[in-house]
Design an enzyme around this catalytic site. Structure first.
Site, PDB file in Angstrom:
ATOM      1  N   ASP A 175      -5.717   6.421  -0.485  1.00 22.71           N
ATOM      2  CA  ASP A 175      -5.130   5.578   0.565  1.00 22.71           C
ATOM      3  C   ASP A 175      -6.204   4.811   1.339  1.00 22.71           C
ATOM      4  O   ASP A 175      -5.892   3.976   2.183  1.00 22.71           O
ATOM      5  CB  ASP A 175      -4.280   6.437   1.517  1.00 22.71           C
ATOM      6  CG  ASP A 175      -3.241   5.621   2.275  1.00 22.71           C
ATOM      7  OD1 ASP A 175      -3.104   4.413   1.970  1.00 22.71           O
ATOM      8  OD2 ASP A 175      -2.579   6.183   3.163  1.00 22.71           O
ATOM      9  N   GLU A 190      -7.971   2.399   0.389  1.00 23.25           N
ATOM     10  CA  GLU A 190      -8.154   1.393  -0.670  1.00 23.25           C
ATOM     11  C   GLU A 190      -8.687   0.060  -0.141  1.00 23.25           C
ATOM     12  O   GLU A 190      -9.383  -0.650  -0.854  1.00 23.25           O
ATOM     13  CB  GLU A 190      -6.824   1.173  -1.399  1.00 23.25           C
ATOM     14  CG  GLU A 190      -5.846   0.185  -0.770  1.00 23.25           C
ATOM     15  CD  GLU A 190      -5.352   0.576   0.628  1.00 23.25           C
ATOM     16  OE1 GLU A 190      -5.428   1.766   0.985  1.00 23.25           O
ATOM     17  OE2 GLU A 190      -4.927  -0.325   1.377  1.00 23.25           O
ATOM     18  N   LYS A 199       1.661   7.921   0.648  1.00 21.10           N
ATOM     19  CA  LYS A 199       2.025   7.911   2.069  1.00 21.10           C
ATOM     20  C   LYS A 199       3.407   8.536   2.248  1.00 21.10           C
ATOM     21  O   LYS A 199       4.314   8.229   1.487  1.00 21.10           O
ATOM     22  CB  LYS A 199       2.100   6.474   2.594  1.00 21.10           C
ATOM     23  CG  LYS A 199       0.769   5.806   2.850  1.00 21.10           C
ATOM     24  CD  LYS A 199       0.983   4.395   3.403  1.00 21.10           C
ATOM     25  CE  LYS A 199      -0.333   3.643   3.515  1.00 21.10           C
ATOM     26  NZ  LYS A 199      -1.215   4.112   4.586  1.00 21.10           N
ATOM     27  N   ARG A 246     -10.964  -0.779   2.020  1.00 20.15           N
ATOM     28  CA  ARG A 246     -12.423  -0.916   2.095  1.00 20.15           C
ATOM     29  C   ARG A 246     -13.027  -1.187   0.720  1.00 20.15           C
ATOM     30  O   ARG A 246     -14.056  -1.836   0.599  1.00 20.15           O
ATOM     31  CB  ARG A 246     -13.026   0.335   2.759  1.00 20.15           C
ATOM     32  CG  ARG A 246     -12.845   1.621   2.014  1.00 20.15           C
ATOM     33  CD  ARG A 246     -13.044   2.852   2.888  1.00 20.15           C
ATOM     34  NE  ARG A 246     -11.900   3.086   3.788  1.00 20.15           N
ATOM     35  CZ  ARG A 246     -11.843   4.027   4.712  1.00 20.15           C
ATOM     36  NH1 ARG A 246     -12.858   4.847   4.892  1.00 20.15           N
ATOM     37  NH2 ARG A 246     -10.782   4.160   5.472  1.00 20.15           N
ATOM     38  N   ASP A 302       0.846  -1.193   0.000  1.00 22.79           N
ATOM     39  CA  ASP A 302       0.000   0.000   0.000  1.00 22.79           C
ATOM     40  C   ASP A 302       0.885   1.247   0.000  1.00 22.79           C
ATOM     41  O   ASP A 302       1.376   1.673   1.040  1.00 22.79           O
ATOM     42  CB  ASP A 302      -0.909  -0.020   1.241  1.00 22.79           C
ATOM     43  CG  ASP A 302      -1.850   1.179   1.292  1.00 22.79           C
ATOM     44  OD1 ASP A 302      -1.935   1.914   0.285  1.00 22.79           O
ATOM     45  OD2 ASP A 302      -2.516   1.348   2.335  1.00 22.79           O
TER      46      ASP A 302
HETATM   47  N1  BES Z   1      -3.216   0.059   5.190  1.00 25.06           N
HETATM   48  C1  BES Z   1      -3.647   1.284   5.768  1.00 25.06           C
HETATM   49  C2  BES Z   1      -3.924   1.174   7.273  1.00 25.06           C
HETATM   50  C3  BES Z   1      -2.756   0.839   8.184  1.00 25.06           C
HETATM   51  C4  BES Z   1      -2.127   1.844   8.906  1.00 25.06           C
HETATM   52  C5  BES Z   1      -2.338  -0.462   8.364  1.00 25.06           C
HETATM   53  C6  BES Z   1      -1.084   1.545   9.756  1.00 25.06           C
HETATM   54  C7  BES Z   1      -1.287  -0.762   9.223  1.00 25.06           C
HETATM   55  C8  BES Z   1      -0.670   0.239   9.928  1.00 25.06           C
HETATM   56  C9  BES Z   1      -4.911   1.764   5.072  1.00 25.06           C
HETATM   57  O1  BES Z   1      -5.043   1.409   3.746  1.00 25.06           O
HETATM   58  C10 BES Z   1      -4.894   3.249   5.107  1.00 25.06           C
HETATM   59  O2  BES Z   1      -4.030   3.810   4.496  1.00 25.06           O
HETATM   60  N2  BES Z   1      -5.849   3.852   5.800  1.00 25.06           N
HETATM   61  C11 BES Z   1      -5.924   5.248   5.905  1.00 25.06           C
HETATM   62  C12 BES Z   1      -7.363   5.668   5.685  1.00 25.06           C
HETATM   63  C13 BES Z   1      -7.594   7.135   5.476  1.00 25.06           C
HETATM   64  C14 BES Z   1      -6.907   7.610   4.219  1.00 25.06           C
HETATM   65  C15 BES Z   1      -9.061   7.406   5.390  1.00 25.06           C
HETATM   66  C16 BES Z   1      -5.439   5.660   7.296  1.00 25.06           C
HETATM   67  O3  BES Z   1      -5.647   4.887   8.237  1.00 25.06           O
HETATM   68  O4  BES Z   1      -4.825   6.698   7.417  1.00 25.06           O
HETATM   69 MG    MG Z   2      -4.173   2.798   2.408  1.00 26.33          MG
HETATM   70 ZN    ZN Z   3      -4.071  -0.301   3.179  1.00 23.44          ZN
END
Ligand code: BES
Ligand code: MG
Ligand code: ZN
Length: 496
Positions: free
Chosen positions: A342, A344, A272, A346, A265
């Site tokens: 990000d 993604e 990120k 869901r 990701d």
């Molecule tokens: N894969 C991440 C979530 C994650 C964060 C997993 C830290 C393991 C450790 C997910 O895809 C993500 O990026 N979520 C975002 C959502 C937001 C953009 C609404 C997040 O948590 O910041």
């Molecule tokens: Mg993500």
């Molecule tokens: Zn993710």
């Protein structure tokens, strides 16, 4: 690899290396450990006193060359107060002994652990977790673990039970170790096709496996999953892997497990920042746990029917990648406006779950996903987040979490959390607060009336210094979180 066997406490202990368990209070030995020869016990106590050893819970030490009657080397594990011990503690003791044994040169060891069957199994689970290593990328790996035999000393009637429960526990532990390998593997090896091809190998265990490639996914209308994955190179295009286990006869309904398999990701165009991108090879921890659960239940011959679905994609940046403001129509006809590339996971799960429900009509659906950083903010990696529309299912999952030590905490799923869109049915973005519930509400739009539980395991699938590492001091990298929890849940359902 070592063999695990059980031996009656009444017969002569075959190993000169033993593990004993000692209470904090005046070094009193737990009942089985008490059966050590008195002379040896005295020596152990003397050395512990000289070392000023505190037998607090989980603290361990190794004593060498005791030259006792039949026993030379002893690993002493402090248990704190024996009365307060729960099953999870025995997993922790196993972890610390396994970790220690990996570094010693013993060929065999006997553990005074079989007070009852469940305690012994918990210890074995932990032992495998502790002895695990991931060294395939080291050109000079450490010498292989010398241990060939782990003997569990137990009361005669417990030995009988252990004859059947040891192979089952080893199957569980090995499945969890494979999950940890998957999580630890970088995405230049572990891409969607890799997980699909590993899943096909499960066929020889008697599971049926089907893989839908990007062309089939597009044709079926899984546009949310495709939106996430289409920016990746051709070799890294999405795969939906469907693993079917019929352990209870064809007439019984299937339960479904669905895992987020984002093999990496980057965040997509909402890229990120570096420090948040590192470790995102583990963003497939949910899919890996579903894989491991399927492997474990077929090997343990659990009489239940389960469909395991892995939604595999890579969230990458390219001219074909999805971008903000675009709108996509999911498999179930609902439309999604992209507010954040990000968010993604869901989207992948939405199509994977809608398809699974439409095609297989499961009696319930459980998804596992490293979905939101917000769940780490809320639960600190101590618990996985549980979101559900079904109270009975939730209670049972919470109970399995407590029992196995892979714990969950229930979180809210009120409709107010849904992220709205002006032009589509919903937005995939978060709102400033409550991000984990916002993500859960998105998923809820794709499960209809099916009893559903969503486990947000971000921070649990991979131990980092800030999270899991605190609870399991010796667990590093991929943890395999979810496998023991789900296997316990499915087994207790099957035995009803
Ligand atoms: N894969 C991440 C979530 C994650 C964060 C997993 C830290 C393991 C450790 C997910 O895809 C993500 O990026 N979520 C975002 C959502 C937001 C953009 C609404 C997040 O948590 O910041
Ligand atoms: Mg993500
Ligand atoms: Zn993710």
């Amino acid at each position: 690899m070592f063999a695990v066997t059980a031996s009656s406490i009444a017969s002569k202990v075959s190993s000169r290396n033993v593990v004993v368990f000692v209470e904090e209070d005046k070094f009193s030995f737990l009942p089985l450990s008490k059966k050590l020869d008195g002379a040896v016990k005295k020596k152990i106590t003397n050395v512990l006193e000289m070392q000023n050893f505190k037998a607090s819970k989980g603290k361990s030490t190794a004593l060498f060359g005791l030259d006792g009657d039949g026993v030379d080397n002893v690993v002493v594990v402090g248990v704190g107060k024996a009365k307060e011990l729960i099953r999870e503690d025995w997993v922790h003791f196993g972890i610390s002994v396994g970790k220690r044994l990996d570094k010693l040169t013993f060929k065999d060891i006997a553990a005074y652990v079989g007070e009852d069957n469940d305690t012994a199994c918990a210890f074995i689970e932990g032992f495998y977790l502790g002895a695990y290593r991931f060294e395939q990328f080291k050109s000079k790996p450490l010498p292989a673990c010398s241990l060939k035999k782990l003997v569990l000393l137990a009361e005669a009637e417990v030995v009988k039970e252990l004859k059947t429960s040891i192979p089952k526990t080893v199957a569980l532990a090995e499945a969890q170790a494979q999950v940890r390998d998957f999580v630890n593997l970088p995405s230049n090896i572990a891409n969607p096709e890799y997980l699909a091809s590993e899943a096909k190998k499960l066929k020889k265990l008697g599971l049926s496996v089907e893989v839908l490639d990007e062309k089939k996914l597009a044709k079926l209308g899984m546009n949310l999953m495709m939106a996430v994955g289409k920016g990746a190179a051709e070799k890294d295009q999405p795969r939906l892997v469907i693993i079917k286990y019929t352990g209870a006869g064809k007439k019984e309904p299937y339960r479904a497990l669905v895992g987020k398999g984002v093999m990496f990701d980057t965040g997509g165009y909402n890229v990120k920042p570096g420090k948040y991108m590192q470790g995102m090879k583990a963003d497939m921890g949910g899919a890996a746990a579903v894989f491991g659960t399927m492997r474990a239940i077929v090997e343990r011959k659990v009489p239940i029917n389960v469909i395991g679905v892995l939604g595999c994609a890579m969230n990458m940046i390219s001219r074909d990648a999805f971008i903000d403001d675009e709108v996509y129509t999911g498999y179930n006809g609902k439309t999604v406006e992209i507010g954040h590339t990000d968010a993604e996971g869901r989207m992948v799960l939405a199509d994977a779950m809608a398809y699974t429900i439409d095609k297989y009509k499961p009696s319930e659906i459980i998804d596992l996903a490293t979905l939101t950083g917000a769940i780490l903010v809320a639960l600190a990696g101590k618990y996985g987040g549980l979101f559900s529309n079904a109270d009975a299912l939730s209670e049972k999952l919470l109970a399995s979490g407590k029992k196995t030590g892979e714990q969950l905490w229930r979180m809210p799923v009120d409709d107010d959390f849904l992220a709205k869109s002006d032009i589509a049915d919903m937005n995939n973005d978060g709102k400033p607060y409550g991000g984990s519930s916002v993500a859960a509400l998105f998923l809820k739009q794709f499960v209809g009336d099916t009893p559903w539980a969503h486990l947000d395991i971000a921070g649990m699938a991979m131990a980092d210094k800030a999270s899991m590492a605190k609870r399991f001091p010796s667990l590093e990298g991929g943890t395999g979180f979810g496998v023991r929890l789900l296997v316990d849940y499915l087994e207790s359902e099957a035995s009803k």
